[in-house]
Design an enzyme around this catalytic site. Structure first.
Site, PDB file in Angstrom:
ATOM      1  N   ASP A  78       0.820  -1.215   0.000  1.00  0.00           N
ATOM      2  CA  ASP A  78       0.000   0.000   0.000  1.00  0.00           C
ATOM      3  C   ASP A  78       0.851   1.262   0.000  1.00  0.00           C
ATOM      4  O   ASP A  78       2.013   1.261   0.438  1.00  0.00           O
ATOM      5  CB  ASP A  78      -0.956   0.012   1.202  1.00  0.00           C
ATOM      6  CG  ASP A  78      -0.229  -0.098   2.546  1.00  0.00           C
ATOM      7  OD1 ASP A  78       0.757  -0.858   2.641  1.00  0.00           O
ATOM      8  OD2 ASP A  78      -0.648   0.585   3.505  1.00  0.00           O
ATOM      9  N   GLU A 143       0.270  -1.325   5.786  1.00  0.00           N
ATOM     10  CA  GLU A 143       1.318  -0.782   6.654  1.00  0.00           C
ATOM     11  C   GLU A 143       1.099   0.692   6.913  1.00  0.00           C
ATOM     12  O   GLU A 143       1.347   1.186   8.027  1.00  0.00           O
ATOM     13  CB  GLU A 143       2.685  -0.999   6.000  1.00  0.00           C
ATOM     14  CG  GLU A 143       3.882  -0.682   6.910  1.00  0.00           C
ATOM     15  CD  GLU A 143       4.284   0.786   6.930  1.00  0.00           C
ATOM     16  OE1 GLU A 143       5.017   1.200   7.843  1.00  0.00           O
ATOM     17  OE2 GLU A 143       3.845   1.531   6.027  1.00  0.00           O
TER      18      GLU A 143
END
Length: 401
Positions: A78, A143
Site C-alpha cells: 500500500d 502498513e
C-alpha cells in the site's frame, strides 16, 4: 546484464502503476502482478488472508537446509494518498525524465525495495546458486494504516509460525548524502487525547476554571518539553530517532464563537526515545495534567510497550553477515533508530532480529511528499546491493535464532 536491468526497471514501473493507494488500494492488482513475477522466477507463491480483501503474499525460495530459521524480506504493497494537482507528473504513471528519475507514489515508500528483492533473486537464480536458509519475500497490506490488518495480524497466525523466520529485512529511508541509514529499532509510540474540562458560559465573561485555560497550561508543558528535545538535535550526531517528539495534531471543542465550551480535547502524537523510562515519563504526564487543573486526564488511543532494538553485536550472526557484505561493497552505513514506525516492530516484538534498510543514498527524502521519485541508477544499484546482501544472510551458519 543490460537485459536484466531493463527487466528490473520495467517491473518497477509496472508495480508503481498499480493504484494500491488508500483509501481503496488495488490489492488484487498487486496479487496478479506478483503471481506473474513468481512464475518468471520459477518460485512458489502463497496468498494468506487474516482479514477479507487484505492479502498477504509470500514468494519462497527453499534453502538446502529448510529446517533452519528462514530469512524474511518484507515490503508493504500500500501507498499513501496523493494530491494530484501538486504533482508535476501523473503520480501513478511511473514516468521517467531525461535524468532517469522515475516519478510515482511508492518509488521510495516502498515499492522500490520490494522489486529490488525480486530482481536480486532473479540474478541469483540465473547464477544457479543455492543457500542454506529458505528465503521468504513477503508483501503485506495496510502498513500505512499501522499494519493492524496486515503484519500485526499475520505474525500471530499459524501461517507465519510455519515460516520459521529467524531474521527479517524491511524498509528504511532515503538519504541525501552518500551514507545509507541502517535502522535497528524504533521509538515507542503513544497516541493520546488530553481532555481539558472546564466551566462553560458566555463568551463575554471572565470565568475561572475554563477548558481553554487548562488547555493552554498543558500545551505549555508539552511545548517546553518539545523545545528541550529539539535543542538536542543541534548536535550533528543526534538524529530524530534519538529524541522524544511530541506534536499537537488535532484540537476539538466549542460550538459557537460566543460560548465558552465545557471541554477541549487535544490529540498528541508522541514518539518516545528508547532511552526514556516509560514509567517515569507517564508519571511526568500525569503531573502535568494535575498542574493544568482539576479534571484534566489522558485517554490513550495507543500505548505501545517498549520493544527492544535489534542487537548490532557478535550475538547477532545475521548482523555480522550483513555488515561484512556491506563492508565488502564499501557501503557507508549509519546505524540509527527509525524516527517513525514500520512493520519491523511487530517482528522485533517476537524477539526476531530485524533491520530496516532502503539502499537510496544521494536521494532527497520524499516519502509521502509530492513528486516522489527515485533515480533509475540508484534503483539498479540497490538491486546489486541486495544481490550481495541476500546470500550473506541466507548462508549464516548458526542454527539458532
Amino acid at each position: 546484464m543490460e537485459n536484466l536491468d531493463q527487466i528490473a526497471v520495467e517491473n518497477f514501473r509496472n508495480y508503481l502503476r498499480i493504484r494500491s493507494v488508500h483509501p481503496n488500494p488495488d490489492y488484487d492488482g498487486c496479487v496478479a502482478f506478483l503471481e506473474n513475477q513468481a512464475k518468471t522466477l520459477g518460485l512458489p507463491m502463497k496468498v494468506f488472508y487474516c482479514f477479507p480483501n487484505k492479502p498477504i503474499v509470500i514468494i519462497s525460495w527453499i534453502g538446502r537446509e529448510p529446517q533452519l530459521p528462514s530469512i524474511m524480506l518484507n515490503g508493504h504493497m500500500d501507498v499513501v494518498p496523493v494530491f494530484e494537482d501538486e504533482w508535476t507528473y501523473d503520480p501513478f504513471g511511473a514516468e521517467m525524465d531525461d535524468k532517469g528519475n522515475i516519478y510515482a507514489r511508492g518509488t521510495q515508500d516502498m515499492k522500490s525495495v520490494s522489486i529490488q528483492y525480486l530482481e536480486a533473486i532473479r540474478r541469483l537464480r540465473k547464477e544457479n546458486v543455492t543457500f542454506r536458509r529458505t528465503i521468504h519475500v513477503s508483501f503485506v497490506p495496510d502498513e500505512e494504516l499501522g499494519g493492524i490488518e496486515g503484519m500485526k495480524a499475520f505474525v500471530k497466525s499459524e501461517e507465519f509460525k510455519k515460516l520459521n523466520v529467524g531474521f527479517a529485512l524491511d524498509e528504511g529511508m532515503a538519504n541525501e548524502d552518500n551514507t545509507l541509514p541502517l535502522f535497528y529499532g524504533e521509538r515507542t509510540r503513544w497516541a493520546m487525547i488530553i481532555h481539558c474540562p472546564g466551566q462553560p458560559g458566555h463568551g463575554s465573561l471572565l470565568l475561572d476554571n475554563t477548558a481553554g485555560e487548562k488547555a493552554r497550561k498543558i500545551l505549555d508543558k508539552f511545548y517546553e518539553f518539545r523545545e528541550q528535545e529539539r535543542r538536542k538535535l543541534e548536535d550533528p550526531n543526534v538524529t530524530t530517532g534519538d529524541v522524544t517528539t511530541v506534536n499537537l495534531t488535532i484540537m476539538k471543542g466549542g460550538v459557537q464563537n460566543n460560548v465558552i465550551p465545557p471541554e477541549f480535547a487535544l490529540a498528541i502524537d508522541c514518539r518516545i526515545a528508547l532511552t526514556v523510562d516509560l514509567e517515569i515519563f507517564e508519571a511526568t504526564l500525569n503531573e502535568w495534567c494535575k498542574e493544568a487543573g482539576d479534571g484534566v486526564w489522558i485517554e490513550y488511543q495507543q500505548k505501545r510497550p517498549r520493544i527492544p532494538p535489534t542487537k548490532l553485536d557478535e550475538s547477532n550472526p545475521y548482523w555480522i553477515a550483513f555488515k561484512k557484505a556491506s563492508d565488502n561493497m564499501n557501503l557507508q552505513l549509519h546505524n540509527q533508530i527509525f524516527p517513525g514506525a514500520t512493520d519491523s516492530r511487530y517482528i522485533r516484538e517476537l524477539d526476531i532480529p530485524a533491520l530496516g534498510f532502503s539502499p537510496m543514498n544521494n536521494t532527497p527524502v520524499l516519502l509521502h511528499d509530492h513528486d516522489e521519485y527515485l533515480n533509475k541508477d540508484v534503483f539498479l544499484r540497490g538491486v546489486e546491493i541486495y544481490r550481495q546482501l541476500i546470500p550473506a544472510v541466507a548462508n549464516v551458519e548458526e542454527k539458532t535464532k
